[in-house]
Write a protein that holds these residues in place. Structure first.
Motif, PDB file in Angstrom:
ATOM      1  N   ASN A  74       0.824  -1.210   0.000  1.00  0.00           N
ATOM      2  CA  ASN A  74       0.000   0.000   0.000  1.00  0.00           C
ATOM      3  C   ASN A  74       0.859   1.260   0.000  1.00  0.00           C
ATOM      4  O   ASN A  74       0.574   2.245  -0.696  1.00  0.00           O
ATOM      5  CB  ASN A  74      -0.934   0.012   1.214  1.00  0.00           C
ATOM      6  CG  ASN A  74      -2.014  -1.059   1.127  1.00  0.00           C
ATOM      7  OD1 ASN A  74      -2.302  -1.584   0.048  1.00  0.00           O
ATOM      8  ND2 ASN A  74      -2.617  -1.383   2.271  1.00  0.00           N
ATOM      9  N   ARG A  75       1.918   1.246   0.796  1.00  0.00           N
ATOM     10  CA  ARG A  75       2.811   2.409   0.860  1.00  0.00           C
ATOM     11  C   ARG A  75       3.514   2.637  -0.482  1.00  0.00           C
ATOM     12  O   ARG A  75       3.654   3.785  -0.928  1.00  0.00           O
ATOM     13  CB  ARG A  75       3.832   2.212   1.976  1.00  0.00           C
ATOM     14  CG  ARG A  75       3.279   2.516   3.368  1.00  0.00           C
ATOM     15  CD  ARG A  75       4.301   2.255   4.469  1.00  0.00           C
ATOM     16  NE  ARG A  75       3.859   2.917   5.693  1.00  0.00           N
ATOM     17  CZ  ARG A  75       4.372   4.049   6.185  1.00  0.00           C
ATOM     18  NH1 ARG A  75       5.352   4.658   5.539  1.00  0.00           N
ATOM     19  NH2 ARG A  75       3.899   4.574   7.296  1.00  0.00           N
TER      20      ARG A  75
ATOM     21  N   ARG B 298       2.473   1.815  -3.409  1.00  0.00           N
ATOM     22  CA  ARG B 298       1.496   2.304  -4.388  1.00  0.00           C
ATOM     23  C   ARG B 298       1.208   3.794  -4.211  1.00  0.00           C
ATOM     24  O   ARG B 298       0.952   4.507  -5.181  1.00  0.00           O
ATOM     25  CB  ARG B 298       0.200   1.499  -4.261  1.00  0.00           C
ATOM     26  CG  ARG B 298       0.288   0.109  -4.885  1.00  0.00           C
ATOM     27  CD  ARG B 298      -0.951  -0.692  -4.599  1.00  0.00           C
ATOM     28  NE  ARG B 298      -0.928  -1.970  -5.324  1.00  0.00           N
ATOM     29  CZ  ARG B 298      -1.612  -3.046  -4.966  1.00  0.00           C
ATOM     30  NH1 ARG B 298      -2.390  -3.009  -3.882  1.00  0.00           N
ATOM     31  NH2 ARG B 298      -1.543  -4.150  -5.684  1.00  0.00           N
TER      32      ARG B 298
ATOM     33  N   ASN C 289      -5.695  -7.989   1.182  1.00  0.00           N
ATOM     34  CA  ASN C 289      -6.359  -6.828   0.597  1.00  0.00           C
ATOM     35  C   ASN C 289      -6.936  -5.985   1.728  1.00  0.00           C
ATOM     36  O   ASN C 289      -7.978  -6.309   2.302  1.00  0.00           O
ATOM     37  CB  ASN C 289      -7.456  -7.288  -0.369  1.00  0.00           C
ATOM     38  CG  ASN C 289      -8.135  -6.126  -1.069  1.00  0.00           C
ATOM     39  OD1 ASN C 289      -7.591  -5.021  -1.117  1.00  0.00           O
ATOM     40  ND2 ASN C 289      -9.327  -6.353  -1.588  1.00  0.00           N
TER      41      ASN C 289
ATOM     42  N   GLU D  12      -6.505  -1.664   3.767  1.00  0.00           N
ATOM     43  CA  GLU D  12      -6.100  -0.266   3.589  1.00  0.00           C
ATOM     44  C   GLU D  12      -5.113   0.201   4.662  1.00  0.00           C
ATOM     45  O   GLU D  12      -4.835   1.396   4.778  1.00  0.00           O
ATOM     46  CB  GLU D  12      -7.341   0.636   3.621  1.00  0.00           C
ATOM     47  CG  GLU D  12      -8.389   0.305   2.570  1.00  0.00           C
ATOM     48  CD  GLU D  12      -7.857   0.450   1.144  1.00  0.00           C
ATOM     49  OE1 GLU D  12      -7.036   1.363   0.906  1.00  0.00           O
ATOM     50  OE2 GLU D  12      -8.258  -0.354   0.279  1.00  0.00           O
TER      51      GLU D  12
ATOM     52  N   LEU E 148      -1.852   1.299   6.594  1.00  0.00           N
ATOM     53  CA  LEU E 148      -0.599   1.944   6.192  1.00  0.00           C
ATOM     54  C   LEU E 148       0.441   1.951   7.308  1.00  0.00           C
ATOM     55  O   LEU E 148       1.598   2.321   7.074  1.00  0.00           O
ATOM     56  CB  LEU E 148      -0.868   3.394   5.760  1.00  0.00           C
ATOM     57  CG  LEU E 148      -1.704   3.584   4.500  1.00  0.00           C
ATOM     58  CD1 LEU E 148      -2.031   5.065   4.310  1.00  0.00           C
ATOM     59  CD2 LEU E 148      -0.989   3.026   3.284  1.00  0.00           C
TER      60      LEU E 148
ATOM     61  N   GLU F 239      -5.063   2.437   9.708  1.00  0.00           N
ATOM     62  CA  GLU F 239      -5.201   3.053   8.387  1.00  0.00           C
ATOM     63  C   GLU F 239      -4.776   4.511   8.399  1.00  0.00           C
ATOM     64  O   GLU F 239      -4.340   5.045   7.373  1.00  0.00           O
ATOM     65  CB  GLU F 239      -6.657   2.944   7.909  1.00  0.00           C
ATOM     66  CG  GLU F 239      -7.111   1.524   7.633  1.00  0.00           C
ATOM     67  CD  GLU F 239      -8.529   1.474   7.073  1.00  0.00           C
ATOM     68  OE1 GLU F 239      -9.065   2.551   6.695  1.00  0.00           O
ATOM     69  OE2 GLU F 239      -9.091   0.365   6.993  1.00  0.00           O
TER      70      GLU F 239
END
Length: 349
Positions: free
Chosen positions: A235-236, A238, A304, A306, A308, A322
């Motif tokens: 996630n980071r 991306r 999957n 969210e 971070l 998150e």
């Protein structure tokens, strides 16, 4: 009229002559029985339990002849007398079939059983476990410290090229060959995992996947958490956020030679180094350790979600967040736990 005694004299001689075949037959029978008895005794001695009081292992060095092996077994208490093994080996024509290696002999093993083991070539199987998350230099040191291995290792392979797992080997196996098996294992595993990767990952090559997997490996020892931790870093990446992973700072400070003997400080996070992910954007130039199969699979098929951020939660795992606000609350809880446990507080970004 003739004398009655004149007829008895000639008939007595043939009866005397007939006793010799019986004597010869009796003598032969005695010899046969004696031979059979000796053979039976020898056979019983060959298969009866030997003198070994407890299970034992013995290393037969390369180039050892049958005489040396027989004396070695006598010294170890596996056979009573070395010459008994010599005779048995020659009778069964096994002198040239005795093989070098490390063998396990059970207590009370017979002369026959000892020869069977030496002819079988079924040597003792040893195990060497390579833990996940070690650098290549640390793995090479483990190999060098294993006295049952032979040979030298000329060069330390790059980090991320060796597969941590349990390896089986026999006494006298070559260190460099075992290291080669680790390299082959990593190549094969990575090729298979790369083929099954999730779409749209922010890693362009299998080598980058190993780099990210090495960071995941060092961040958590909880197997179930790895896909979750991997997803935080995915996630980071991306979002263009820095990874900010403490293990990369430690690697930068130690040059990958071993653990850091002190806690990290805020000054360490500012270190200008290509492996310091607080200083650089994206992935470091290469792996910081040798990740295990589960960490590689976690990076190539992350959860999957969210999240971070994550921080230790005191249970061996991590608390995930998150938002930075939620993360700060988790950090405060972690510091409170450290105080309650009487532990020195660690710097947490």
């Amino acid at each position: 009229m003739t004398d009655p005694t004149s007829e008895s004299t000639p008939s007595a001689a043939p009866k005397k002559r007939r006793r010799w075949p019986w004597l010869v037959a009796a003598l032969l029978l005695v010899l046969v029985l004696a031979g059979a008895g000796t053979a039976w005794i020898a056979r019983q001695h060959y298969i009866q339990p030997g003198p070994l009081a407890a299970d034992a292992t013995l290393v037969v060095e390369r180039g050892s002849g049958v005489q040396a092996i027989a004396r070695q077994l006598e010294s170890a208490g596996i056979v009573r007398r070395h010459w008994e093994l010599l005779i048995a080996a020659r009778l069964r024509e096994s002198a040239r079939r005795l093989r070098a290696g490390e063998y396990a002999f059970p207590a009370g093993i017979s002369l026959k059983g000892a020869l069977d083991i030496l002819e079988s070539g079924k040597t003792v199987v040893r195990r060497l476990t390579i833990p996940e998350g070690l650098t290549s230099a640390q793995i090479v040191e483990l190999l060098r410290a294993e006295t049952a291995l032979s040979g030298e290792i000329a060069e330390v392979p790059p980090d991320g090229t060796l597969l941590p797992e349990t390896y089986h080997f026999s006494y006298g196996d070559n260190r460099a060959e075992l290291l080669g098996r680790m390299e082959t294992g990593m190549r094969e595993l990575l090729a298979q995992a790369w083929e099954k990767r999730a779409p749209d990952l922010p890693v362009a090559t299998a080598e980058q996947a190993v780099t990210l997997a090495s960071i995941v490996e060092k961040e958590t020892g909880v197997a179930a958490e790895r896909p979750k931790v991997a997803a935080v870093f995915v996630n980071r990446l991306r979002l263009g956020m820095r990874l900010q992973s403490d293990p990369t700072v430690i690697y930068a400070l130690t040059e990958g030679k071993g653990p850091l003997d002190r806690p990290l400080t805020r000054a360490d996070w500012k270190l200008e180094h290509p492996y310091n992910t607080y200083f650089i954007a994206g992935l470091p130039p290469g792996p910081i350790a040798n990740p295990g199969a589960e960490s590689i699979r976690a990076v190539l098929n992350p959860d999957n979600h969210e999240y971070l951020y994550f921080v230790a939660d005191g249970s061996g795992g991590h608390a995930f967040a998150e938002t930075l606000e939620e993360h700060n609350r988790n950090v405060a809880a972690w510091r409170r736990f450290q105080r309650e446990q009487g532990q020195p507080a660690e710097e947490v970004e």
